[in-house]
Design a protein around this motif. Structure first.
Motif, PDB file in Angstrom:
ATOM      1  N   ALA A  10       0.665  -1.269  -0.001  1.00  0.00           N
ATOM      2  CA  ALA A  10      -0.061   0.199   0.227  1.00  0.00           C
ATOM      3  C   ALA A  10       0.711   1.166  -0.118  1.00  0.00           C
ATOM      4  CB  ALA A  10      -1.054   0.110   1.254  1.00  0.00           C
ATOM      5  N   CYS A  11       2.083   1.168   0.126  1.00  0.00           N
ATOM      6  CA  CYS A  11       3.093   2.270  -0.047  1.00  0.00           C
ATOM      7  C   CYS A  11       2.970   3.197  -1.421  1.00  0.00           C
ATOM      8  CB  CYS A  11       4.501   1.787   0.687  1.00  0.00           C
ATOM      9  SG  CYS A  11       5.645   3.061   0.656  1.00  0.00           S
ATOM     10  N   ILE A  12       2.876   4.387  -1.332  1.00  0.00           N
ATOM     11  CA  ILE A  12       2.816   5.007  -2.456  1.00  0.00           C
ATOM     12  C   ILE A  12       4.197   5.809  -2.750  1.00  0.00           C
ATOM     13  CG2 ILE A  12       0.070   5.740  -2.276  1.00  0.00           C
ATOM     14  CD1 ILE A  12       1.098   8.426  -0.968  1.00  0.00           C
ATOM     15  N   GLY A  13       5.197   5.489  -2.095  1.00  0.00           N
ATOM     16  CA  GLY A  13       6.517   6.063  -2.508  1.00  0.00           C
ATOM     17  C   GLY A  13       6.744   7.650  -2.297  1.00  0.00           C
ATOM     18  N   CYS A  14       6.054   8.146  -1.251  1.00  0.00           N
ATOM     19  CA  CYS A  14       6.023   9.466  -1.309  1.00  0.00           C
ATOM     20  C   CYS A  14       7.300   9.977  -0.612  1.00  0.00           C
ATOM     21  CB  CYS A  14       4.782  10.285  -0.407  1.00  0.00           C
ATOM     22  SG  CYS A  14       4.762   9.756   1.516  1.00  0.00           S
ATOM     23  N   ALA A  15       7.793   9.216   0.195  1.00  0.00           N
ATOM     24  CA  ALA A  15       9.221   9.349   0.952  1.00  0.00           C
ATOM     25  C   ALA A  15       9.118  10.371   2.021  1.00  0.00           C
ATOM     26  CB  ALA A  15      10.298   9.522  -0.239  1.00  0.00           C
ATOM     27  N   PHE A  16       7.850  10.934   2.527  1.00  0.00           N
ATOM     28  CA  PHE A  16       7.810  11.825   3.603  1.00  0.00           C
ATOM     29  C   PHE A  16       8.413  11.255   4.887  1.00  0.00           C
ATOM     30  CE2 PHE A  16       3.531  13.664   2.170  1.00  0.00           C
ATOM     31  CZ  PHE A  16       4.133  14.433   1.256  1.00  0.00           C
ATOM     32  N   CYS A  17       8.375   9.847   5.066  1.00  0.00           N
ATOM     33  CA  CYS A  17       9.054   8.904   6.369  1.00  0.00           C
ATOM     34  C   CYS A  17      10.484   9.241   6.028  1.00  0.00           C
ATOM     35  CB  CYS A  17       8.440   7.747   6.485  1.00  0.00           C
ATOM     36  SG  CYS A  17       8.782   6.945   4.908  1.00  0.00           S
ATOM     37  N   ALA A  18      10.835   9.236   4.895  1.00  0.00           N
ATOM     38  CA  ALA A  18      12.588   8.995   4.847  1.00  0.00           C
ATOM     39  C   ALA A  18      13.053  10.501   5.103  1.00  0.00           C
ATOM     40  CB  ALA A  18      12.839   8.675   3.397  1.00  0.00           C
TER      41      ALA A  18
END
Length: 67
Positions: A47-55
């Protein structure tokens, strides 16, 4: 599809990444790493959309997002 990788042994479990995930896919683990912290984990990799906010939010750069 994005792939999220977490260095669980370096994670301090601050939870900042979980706060910014728009899909609410990150949660603290019940397990303890070698440093004595509850590291973050992903609940649904698909379900991860790859926005990379977490990173970007992680102060210790333990999260990698690959597309």
């Amino acid at each position: 599809m994005a792939k999220l990788t977490i260095d669980r042994e370096t994670c301090k479990g601050c939870g900042l990444c979980a706060d910014v995930c728009p899909k609410h896919l990150l949660a603290l683990s019940k397990e303890i790493n070698t440093k004595g912290y509850h590291p973050i984990g992903i609940t649904d990799q698909g379900a991860c959309i790859g926005c990379a906010f977490c990173a970007r939010m992680c102060p210790d750069a333990v999260i990698k997002v690959e597309k």
